[in-house]
Design a protein around this motif. Structure first.
Motif, PDB file in Angstrom:
ATOM      1  N   GLU A  25       0.810  -1.217   0.000  1.00  0.00           N
ATOM      2  CA  GLU A  25       0.000   0.000   0.000  1.00  0.00           C
ATOM      3  C   GLU A  25       0.846   1.270   0.000  1.00  0.00           C
ATOM      4  OE1 GLU A  25      -3.913   1.799   2.280  1.00  0.00           O
ATOM      5  OE2 GLU A  25      -2.957  -0.020   3.033  1.00  0.00           O
ATOM      6  N   VAL A  26       1.933   1.273   0.741  1.00  0.00           N
ATOM      7  CA  VAL A  26       2.773   2.471   0.807  1.00  0.00           C
ATOM      8  C   VAL A  26       3.453   2.771  -0.530  1.00  0.00           C
ATOM      9  CG1 VAL A  26       3.142   2.286   3.276  1.00  0.00           C
ATOM     10  CG2 VAL A  26       4.739   1.186   1.729  1.00  0.00           C
ATOM     11  N   GLU A  27       3.651   1.749  -1.360  1.00  0.00           N
ATOM     12  CA  GLU A  27       4.314   1.959  -2.643  1.00  0.00           C
ATOM     13  C   GLU A  27       3.380   2.524  -3.702  1.00  0.00           C
ATOM     14  OE1 GLU A  27       5.968  -1.821  -3.655  1.00  0.00           O
ATOM     15  OE2 GLU A  27       7.638  -1.627  -2.257  1.00  0.00           O
ATOM     16  N   VAL A  28       2.084   2.325  -3.565  1.00  0.00           N
ATOM     17  CA  VAL A  28       1.138   2.785  -4.588  1.00  0.00           C
ATOM     18  C   VAL A  28       0.138   3.805  -4.053  1.00  0.00           C
ATOM     19  CG1 VAL A  28       1.350   0.686  -5.971  1.00  0.00           C
ATOM     20  CG2 VAL A  28      -0.382   0.807  -4.174  1.00  0.00           C
ATOM     21  N   GLN A  29       0.377   4.346  -2.867  1.00  0.00           N
ATOM     22  CA  GLN A  29      -0.562   5.299  -2.277  1.00  0.00           C
ATOM     23  C   GLN A  29      -0.758   6.527  -3.164  1.00  0.00           C
ATOM     24  OE1 GLN A  29      -2.444   4.768   0.510  1.00  0.00           O
ATOM     25  NE2 GLN A  29      -3.498   6.586  -0.221  1.00  0.00           N
ATOM     26  N   HIS A  30       0.307   6.981  -3.833  1.00  0.00           N
ATOM     27  CA  HIS A  30       0.176   8.134  -4.730  1.00  0.00           C
ATOM     28  C   HIS A  30      -0.757   7.827  -5.898  1.00  0.00           C
ATOM     29  CE1 HIS A  30       3.362   5.715  -6.530  1.00  0.00           C
ATOM     30  NE2 HIS A  30       3.171   6.355  -7.657  1.00  0.00           N
ATOM     31  N   LEU A  31      -0.810   6.571  -6.345  1.00  0.00           N
ATOM     32  CA  LEU A  31      -1.721   6.192  -7.424  1.00  0.00           C
ATOM     33  C   LEU A  31      -3.157   6.100  -6.922  1.00  0.00           C
ATOM     34  CD1 LEU A  31       0.493   3.468  -9.131  1.00  0.00           C
ATOM     35  CD2 LEU A  31       0.094   5.809  -9.900  1.00  0.00           C
TER      36      LEU A  31
END
Length: 66
Positions: A25-31
């Motif tokens: 989740e932390v890796e794609v939160q910006h998406l």
């Protein structure tokens, strides 16, 4: 965690609309914030609906088999 792809994008590979992406989740939160991904629903909700039963009465194949 699994995410549904709402807009096509290139991450670790190319993801099209409707694909499921497995990522932290932390890796794609910006998406997620930009509407590219959303958290996937639980698997119970993603199951297909059961097939519709044919409720029509079918005619016998011949008169003798009534």
């Amino acid at each position: 965690m699994k995410f549904d792809v709402l807009r096509a994008h290139q991450g670790d590979k190319w993801y099209g609309v409707g694909d499921t992406r497995d990522a932290r989740e932390v890796e794609v939160q910006h998406l997620v914030d930009r509407g590219v991904l959303r958290k996937a629903a639980p698997d119970v909700l993603n199951k297909a609906a059961p097939p519709v039963q044919n409720k029509a009465v079918s005619a016998p194949k011949n008169k003798a088999s009534k």
